[in-house]
Design an enzyme around this catalytic site. Structure first.
Site, PDB file in Angstrom:
ATOM      1  N   GLU A 115      62.422-132.601   6.385  1.00 58.89           N
ATOM      2  CA  GLU A 115      62.269-131.399   5.568  1.00 58.89           C
ATOM      3  C   GLU A 115      62.182-131.788   4.089  1.00 58.89           C
ATOM      4  OE1 GLU A 115      64.826-127.326   4.553  1.00 58.89           O
ATOM      5  OE2 GLU A 115      65.809-129.086   5.418  1.00 58.89           O
TER       6      GLU A 115
ATOM      7  N   CYS B  29      64.950-127.170   9.407  1.00 56.22           N
ATOM      8  CA  CYS B  29      66.370-127.128   9.079  1.00 56.22           C
ATOM      9  C   CYS B  29      67.159-126.341  10.118  1.00 56.22           C
ATOM     10  CB  CYS B  29      66.545-126.560   7.669  1.00 56.22           C
ATOM     11  SG  CYS B  29      68.231-126.734   7.012  1.00 56.22           S
TER      12      CYS B  29
ATOM     13  N   LYS C 219      58.712-122.083   7.452  1.00 56.04           N
ATOM     14  CA  LYS C 219      60.037-121.688   7.921  1.00 56.04           C
ATOM     15  C   LYS C 219      60.157-120.169   7.938  1.00 56.04           C
ATOM     16  CE  LYS C 219      64.949-122.687   7.238  1.00 56.04           C
ATOM     17  NZ  LYS C 219      65.947-123.381   6.402  1.00 56.04           N
TER      18      LYS C 219
END
Length: 519
Positions: free
Chosen positions: A281, A394, A344
């Site tokens: 990430e 994440c 995301k």
């Protein structure tokens, strides 16, 4: 004065030993999760709490449940203070308040469970049914209420016990949470049966049911573990750059950061191209879309390696005068072209955006250095040419519905890219890893994980952690997985088991309330 009892408001007429027993449950529960990860403790952790609640009034049971939950979540989530103080740059006193507010919120769930179970017992509803059903139902509520925080659900404590966790492809993690909760209440009833003063009947039938469920779970688990994986081989190379968080976003370190990933990627592919190279990430601390100097170097690198590459990078989209910032993963082809991007979807509140920011300007510094991101538009699998992948950025790895969505969209490998450097050498990276194991089992697809400072790991579709790195070291992890099958019962129908528990728990609470009102 009777020093065996508290006489402070809210603690009146409750022996201190009961609060000690509740706190003991919290300690045992915290110890069952990594680290230290004494998973066996989860099967008995709630027994002291149940003994303390005993014949207490429901309101007292609520307080005892809250005490147990507060101790448990304080022990599990202590690492939040590391991120808030070190990187959020808030004073430790503010951090403690935020930490205790979160732990207190999470403690409400065991508190409500204890209250409903005791209320139900007063109305003739056995705890053997009420406790596991209400516990699981509330775990499910916690997964989506207030944006959701399903961290440390009970079943995750068993991530290393492979024969047990195979039922996740039927029930998700909640099936295992149910079994653990049932075990606790059965053991509690057995202890009560041995205590002569209680004169409680031995829970023979419920113990037999528990044993049958455990045997069936283990039989199913061993059967699944012995089935061969039939998917096509898929080679991966995972890069752990170990970039220090304190300099990660400093423009002066961009050249050094890119050089680290170039060197490690070449090392990973020194014996031949991989089907997929994965960077963590925000591996590149700039916008890959418009930082041409470094973007061209990365494109040239993928051509040199002849490998598809996932690169974590912030992204942006323009809509007129409005700019939306995204936490994204770009997929580059072996020819150096950007062929896809996954954004995301589930952002971290107060970490990647500030809810109600206009009303909470004083917390803006928590997101300093990260940016105020917008959620991605939706789930999109990325095609590598050897198989489609779904990227979980994440803490998206802790949300089963996202992994399920990617697999339903055609992904046959899940890729989790993360940066757990925020939490230093705490339990957080291990807890985070433990939950991603279930995403692989639930959907019967492998999951590969690239983390900036660790833990980078390769997990097969049965939940084996085939390889993993240590924390805070440069590392390259290479290996082969088999493209997953997908199509599990859980993947098709989702959290129907947890929903059924929630519905049953609501009926128990309603019945107990109505009887209380009519009494």
């Amino acid at each position: 004065m009777d020093y065996r009892r508290f006489h402070m408001p809210g603690f009146n007429a409750v022996p201190r030993r009961d609060y000690f027993m509740a706190a003991l449950s919290g300690v045992l529960l915290a110890l069952s999760f990594p680290k230290p990860g004494f998973s066996i403790l989860a099967w008995v952790a709630m027994v002291p709490l149940l003994l303390a609640c005993g014949r207490k009034a429901p309101a007292v049971a609520f307080r005892l449940g809250f005490a147990a939950g507060l101790v448990a979540y304080a022990g599990i989530l202590y690492w939040i203070n590391i991120a808030v103080v070190t990187y959020g740059r808030l004073h430790w006193s503010v951090s403690i308040v935020i930490f205790l507010m979160l732990a207190g919120y999470l403690a409400l769930y065991p508190a409500v469970t204890a209250y409903v179970v005791r209320r139900g017992e007063e109305r003739g509803i056995t705890a053997l049914l009420a406790f596991p059903v209400v516990w699981v139902g509330l775990e499910y509520v916690r997964s989506f209420l207030l944006t959701g925080f399903p961290w440390a659900s009970l079943g995750y404590s068993q991530y290393r016990t492979l024969p047990l966790i195979q039922i996740a492809d039927l029930t998700g993690v909640y099936g295992l949470s149910f079994l653990i909760a049932l075990s606790n209440v059965v053991l509690y009833r057995i202890i009560r049966g041995f205590a002569a003063r209680e004169r409680a009947p031995y829970p023979v039938k419920s113990a037999a049911i528990l044993v049958l469920l455990l045997v069936a779970t283990l039989a199913y688990g061993f059967n699944r573990l012995h089935r061969p994986e039939t998917g096509a081989p898929f080679t991966v190379a995972l890069i752990q750059g170990n970039i220090d968080q304190s300099v990660k976003w400093d423009p002066a370190f961009q050249e050094a950061t890119v050089a680290v990933y170039e060197r490690l990627s070449r090392k990973a592919c020194s014996t031949g191209p991989a089907d997929l190279v994965v960077w963590p990430e925000s591996a590149v601390p700039f916008y890959l879309q418009n930082e041409e100097k470094y973007a061209s170097r990365i494109r040239n690198l993928t051509r040199e390696l002849r490998s598809c590459t996932v690169v974590g990078s912030p992204a942006f989209e323009r809509d007129g005068e409005t700019i939306r910032y995204l936490n994204s993963a770009f997929l580059l082809s072996p020819w150096g072209d950007v062929v896809g991007r996954s954004d995301k979807i589930h952002l971290v509140p107060f970490g990647e955006y500030v809810p109600m920011a206009k009303f909470l300007p004083f917390v803006n510094k928590i997101v300093a250095g990260i940016g105020d991101f917008s959620p991605g538009a939706g789930i999109a699998s990325l095609e590598t040419g050897k198989g489609a992948i779904g990227v979980l950025v994440c803490f998206e790895g802790i949300f089963p519905e996202l992994a399920r969505g990617y697999v339903r969209a055609g992904s046959r490998v899940l890729v989790n890219i993360t940066n757990d450097a925020w939490y230093k050498r705490s339990s957080a990276p291990y807890q985070h890893l433990s939950m991603t194991v279930f995403r692989a089992v639930e959907n019967r697809v492998p999951l590969v994980r690239a983390a900036n400072t660790g833990i980078t790991a390769i997990i097969d579709s049965k939940g084996h952690i085939l390889r993993m790195t240590n924390l805070f070291e440069e590392a390259v992890l290479t290996g082969e997985v088999r493209l997953g099958e997908g199509g599990t019962i859980y993947n098709r129908y989702g959290d129907v088991f947890a929903m059924a528990c929630l519905a049953c728990g609501a009926l128990i609470a309603l019945r107990a309330h109505r009887r209380a009102g009519s009494a």
